[in-house]
Design a protein around this motif. Structure first.
Motif, short mmCIF file in Angstrom:
data_model
loop_
_atom_site.label_atom_id
_atom_site.label_comp_id
_atom_site.label_asym_id
_atom_site.label_seq_id
_atom_site.Cartn_x
_atom_site.Cartn_y
_atom_site.Cartn_z
N MET A 9 7.84 3.34 0.33
CA MET A 9 7.38 4.17 -0.79
C MET A 9 6.04 3.60 -1.25
O MET A 9 5.94 2.41 -1.55
N ILE A 11 2.35 4.41 -3.64
CA ILE A 11 1.50 5.19 -4.53
C ILE A 11 0.11 4.62 -4.37
O ILE A 11 -0.10 3.42 -4.59
N GLY A 12 -0.82 5.46 -3.96
CA GLY A 12 -2.17 4.97 -3.74
C GLY A 12 -3.18 6.10 -3.71
O GLY A 12 -2.84 7.26 -3.94
N HIS A 13 -4.41 5.74 -3.42
CA HIS A 13 -5.51 6.69 -3.38
C HIS A 13 -5.95 6.92 -1.94
O HIS A 13 -6.02 5.97 -1.15
N THR A 36 -3.68 0.83 -1.52
CA THR A 36 -2.90 0.34 -2.65
C THR A 36 -3.53 -0.97 -3.11
O THR A 36 -4.07 -1.72 -2.30
N LYS A 76 -4.85 10.63 -5.90
CA LYS A 76 -3.70 9.73 -5.99
C LYS A 76 -2.47 10.48 -5.51
O LYS A 76 -2.22 11.62 -5.91
N VAL A 77 -1.68 9.82 -4.65
CA VAL A 77 -0.51 10.48 -4.06
C VAL A 77 0.63 9.48 -3.90
O VAL A 77 0.41 8.28 -3.74
N TYR A 78 1.84 10.01 -3.99
CA TYR A 78 3.06 9.24 -3.71
C TYR A 78 3.56 9.70 -2.35
O TYR A 78 3.69 10.92 -2.11
N GLU A 80 6.58 8.87 0.78
CA GLU A 80 7.83 8.19 1.12
C GLU A 80 8.10 8.49 2.58
O GLU A 80 7.99 9.64 3.01
N PHE A 106 6.51 13.68 -0.17
CA PHE A 106 5.29 13.30 -0.86
C PHE A 106 5.16 14.08 -2.15
O PHE A 106 5.76 15.15 -2.31
N THR A 107 4.38 13.53 -3.07
CA THR A 107 4.08 14.18 -4.35
C THR A 107 2.63 13.92 -4.69
O THR A 107 2.18 12.77 -4.66
N LEU A 109 -0.05 13.21 -7.20
CA LEU A 109 -0.05 12.67 -8.56
C LEU A 109 -1.29 13.09 -9.32
O LEU A 109 -1.23 13.36 -10.52
#
Length: 154
Positions: A9, A11-13, A36, A76-78, A80, A106-107, A109
Motif C-alpha cells: 500500500m 501513497i505518493g506523488h 514516497t 497524489k495517489v493511493y 494497493e 487505487f484512489t 487523492l
C-alpha cells in the motif's frame, strides 16, 4: 499461519506521466513511477532530512486507461497491489532486475487540476466571505447589555 501475503500500500506523488502500451488483443498496460518521502530531523545537526523512494507502478487494462486519462505528473495517489520482480538481459548482456507494484486497487487523492481549481475558487470564496462578513457586521443586531435581566429558567 500456513499462507503467505504479498501486499503493498503506497501513497505518493507521480514522478512522470502514465506511459501506455497497447496489445493486439485489446489489452493495455500503464506504467508510472510514484515517489514516497520519509522526513526526519537529524539529531546531530538538527536539520530536516527527506529521503525519497521511487516505486515502479504497473496498472492493467481499463484501470490503466483511467489512470492515463486522469493522472499527471505531481498528482497524489493511493495504490494497493502486489510486488512482482522482473529479470531480463540488457543490451550489454548483463542481467537486469526490477521490482514493480502490480496495482489491484487505487484512489486518486488529488490531481493538479483539482488543487489548482480549489486554490482559485478558495481564493474567490475567501474574498466573498470577507466581504459578506464585513457587510453583516455593520448590520448586526445590537448586543444585549449585561445589566438586563434574562429570561433563563435556571
Amino acid at each position: 499461519m500456513s499462507g503467505t501475503l504479498n501486499k503493498v500500500m503506497l501513497i505518493g506523488h507521480l514522478g512522470d506521466e502514465v506511459k501506455m502500451h497497447y496489445f493486439e488483443g485489446g489489452g493495455a498496460i500503464g506504467r508510472f513511477p510514484i515517489a514516497t518521502n520519509e522526513t526526519y530531523t537529524n539529531k546531530q545537526t538538527g536539520e530536516r532530512v527527506t529521503n525519497t523512494d521511487w516505486h515502479n507502478i504497473v496498472v492493467r487494462n481499463k484501470a490503466a486507461e483511467i489512470c492515463e486519462k486522469y493522472l499527471s505528473k505531481g498528482d497524489k495517489v493511493y495504490v494497493e497491489g502486489r510486488l512482482k520482480n522482473r529479470q531480463w538481459q540488457g543490451e550489454d548482456g548483463n542481467t537486469r532486475y526490477s521490482t514493480e507494484v502490480h496495482v489491484q486497487d487505487f484512489t486518486f487523492l488529488s490531481t493538479k487540476k483539482e488543487s489548482m481549481a480549489n486554490q482559485q475558487s478558495g481564493g474567490q470564496q475567501a474574498k466573498q466571505n470577507s466581504v459578506s462578513n464585513t457587510a453583516s457586521s455593520s448590520q448586526a443586531a445590537p448586543l444585549a447589555r449585561p445589566d438586563q435581566d434574562d429570561d433563563l429558567p435556571f
